[in-house]
Design a protein around this motif. Structure first.
Motif, PDB file in Angstrom:
ATOM      1  N   ALA A  15      43.118  44.094  34.054  1.00 60.05           N
ATOM      2  CA  ALA A  15      44.177  43.648  33.141  1.00 60.05           C
ATOM      3  C   ALA A  15      43.655  43.591  31.711  1.00 60.05           C
ATOM      4  CB  ALA A  15      44.702  42.288  33.573  1.00 60.05           C
ATOM      5  N   ASP A  35      51.308  35.709  31.854  1.00 60.36           N
ATOM      6  CA  ASP A  35      52.239  36.164  32.894  1.00 60.36           C
ATOM      7  C   ASP A  35      51.483  36.645  34.136  1.00 60.36           C
ATOM      8  OD1 ASP A  35      54.373  35.613  31.238  1.00 60.36           O
ATOM      9  OD2 ASP A  35      54.608  37.683  30.538  1.00 60.36           O
ATOM     10  N   ILE A  36      50.357  37.325  33.906  1.00 60.42           N
ATOM     11  CA  ILE A  36      49.561  37.822  35.027  1.00 60.42           C
ATOM     12  C   ILE A  36      48.955  36.667  35.809  1.00 60.42           C
ATOM     13  CG2 ILE A  36      47.436  39.094  35.608  1.00 60.42           C
ATOM     14  CD1 ILE A  36      48.214  41.057  33.333  1.00 60.42           C
ATOM     15  N   TYR A  39      51.676  35.326  37.935  1.00 61.49           N
ATOM     16  CA  TYR A  39      51.974  36.231  39.050  1.00 61.49           C
ATOM     17  C   TYR A  39      50.912  36.109  40.146  1.00 61.49           C
ATOM     18  CZ  TYR A  39      52.260  40.578  41.690  1.00 61.49           C
ATOM     19  OH  TYR A  39      52.321  41.497  42.702  1.00 61.49           O
ATOM     20  N   THR A  53      49.786  44.766  44.475  1.00 64.26           N
ATOM     21  CA  THR A  53      49.497  43.772  43.444  1.00 64.26           C
ATOM     22  C   THR A  53      48.995  44.437  42.166  1.00 64.26           C
ATOM     23  OG1 THR A  53      48.955  42.125  45.130  1.00 64.26           O
ATOM     24  CG2 THR A  53      48.120  41.726  42.908  1.00 64.26           C
ATOM     25  N   MET A  57      50.923  44.549  38.426  1.00 65.00           N
ATOM     26  CA  MET A  57      50.239  44.049  37.244  1.00 65.00           C
ATOM     27  C   MET A  57      50.233  45.088  36.120  1.00 65.00           C
ATOM     28  SD  MET A  57      46.296  42.744  37.059  1.00 65.00           S
ATOM     29  CE  MET A  57      45.674  44.437  37.175  1.00 65.00           C
ATOM     30  N   HIS A  58      49.934  46.333  36.464  1.00 63.54           N
ATOM     31  CA  HIS A  58      49.913  47.383  35.440  1.00 63.54           C
ATOM     32  C   HIS A  58      51.314  47.690  34.909  1.00 63.54           C
ATOM     33  CE1 HIS A  58      45.693  48.567  35.286  1.00 63.54           C
ATOM     34  NE2 HIS A  58      45.643  48.364  36.585  1.00 63.54           N
TER      35      HIS A  58
END
Length: 286
Positions: A15, A35-36, A39, A53, A57-58
């Motif tokens: 990330a 946000d990540i 999540y 997952t 994320m990407h």
């Protein structure tokens, strides 16, 4: 394949790299990383699917930054590294043009993976060392028998850079009079090969290039297109390159398939799942 605790730092490392490649806006990076965290806090457990997952994320990063292809320059670099070593690789193949050596070279190409290594890793030294190693698992006799008994194969490529070495194996496979269908990502993610990179590398010289219908980390069965599912289902003989494709394909029923995985075990979670050591190079039938 399900995650291990070690996947957490890897997700966050990916990330950070993707954010740095996507935007210079520090406030936006903070927002997206937050946000990540949220999540992962609700989706990171022993039943978490690693590919799904990572893909989510990407996508979060792409949608919020508007950067469609953050690894664009890294993909160019991957090709440049592979092309730099291509003359040396061809000299090796001139001395030993066995099928096993072509497979080994294709697996060495799998080292060019910015999803597993950091951007600062000395990938060139890893390639040099790998050229001196043998395959740890090599179901080469079964692989050659599949080439002799099947008239077509679906070849799932992985990374840009790696596909330069894949091209050599594809050329060798054609000697067995096998029709090749080459599957690529439809949308850029990490340094995975899309149609553009496959065409730039000349893979279309050896087979039809098709898209899987999505841009996921590795193979995610729930996200491929209906068109690609027909292609996948119609092929009994499949060659799968890389860890991401192994992670996704290991979760579905492949009992009707003659499928081979070609990869370098670049993380502890994969190594433990397969039962090999870190950095082992593998050709094995599932």
């Amino acid at each position: 394949m399900k995650i291990s605790y070690e996947c957490g730092p890897c997700f966050l490392r990916q990330a950070r790299e993707a954010l740095d490649l996507s935007t210079d806006d520090e406030s936006l990076k903070m927002e997206i990383m937050g946000d990540i965290f949220k999540y992962l806090s609700t989706n990171f457990d022993e039943n978490t699917n690693s590919n799904g997952t990572g893909s989510h994320m990407h996508r979060m990063i792409r949608e919020k930054t508007g950067c469609y292809d953050p690894y664009y320059k890294e993909k160019i670099e991957g090709n440049e590294i592979a092309l730099k070593y291509l003359p040396e690789v061809k000299r090796i193949l001139e001395k030993d043009d066995s099928l096993e050596n072509y497979v080994k070279i294709a697996i060495i190409g799998n080292i060019l993976d910015f999803g597993a290594f950091t951007l600062d890793d000395d990938i060139e030294s890893v390639i040099r060392d790998s050229l001196k190693k043998d395959l740890t698992v090599k179901d080469i006799e079964e692989f050659e028998q599949s080439l002799k008994t099947n008239d077509r194969v679906l070849y799932l490529v992985d990374n840009t850079g790696e596909i330069v070495f894949d091209k050599l194996l594809l050329e060798k496979i054609k000697e067995y009079d096998v029709d090749i269908t080459i599957a690529v990502k439809s949308v850029p993610i990490l340094n995975d090969a899309t149609r553009k990179e496959a065409l730039d590398a000349g893979l279309d010289e050896f087979g039809e290039i098709v898209e899987i219908g999505c841009g996921t980390v590795g193979y995610v069965d729930s996200e491929i297109s209906d068109e690609f599912r027909e292609i996948f289902d119609s092929h009994r003989f499949i060659i799968s390159k890389g860890m991401g494709n192994y992670e996704g394909l290991s979760e579905i029923d492949l009992s009707s398939k003659d499928i081979y995985f070609l990869l370098c075990a670049k993380c502890n979670t994969i190594s433990r799942d397969i039962g090999v050591n870190l950095h082992d190079m593998l050709l094995f039938k599932k």
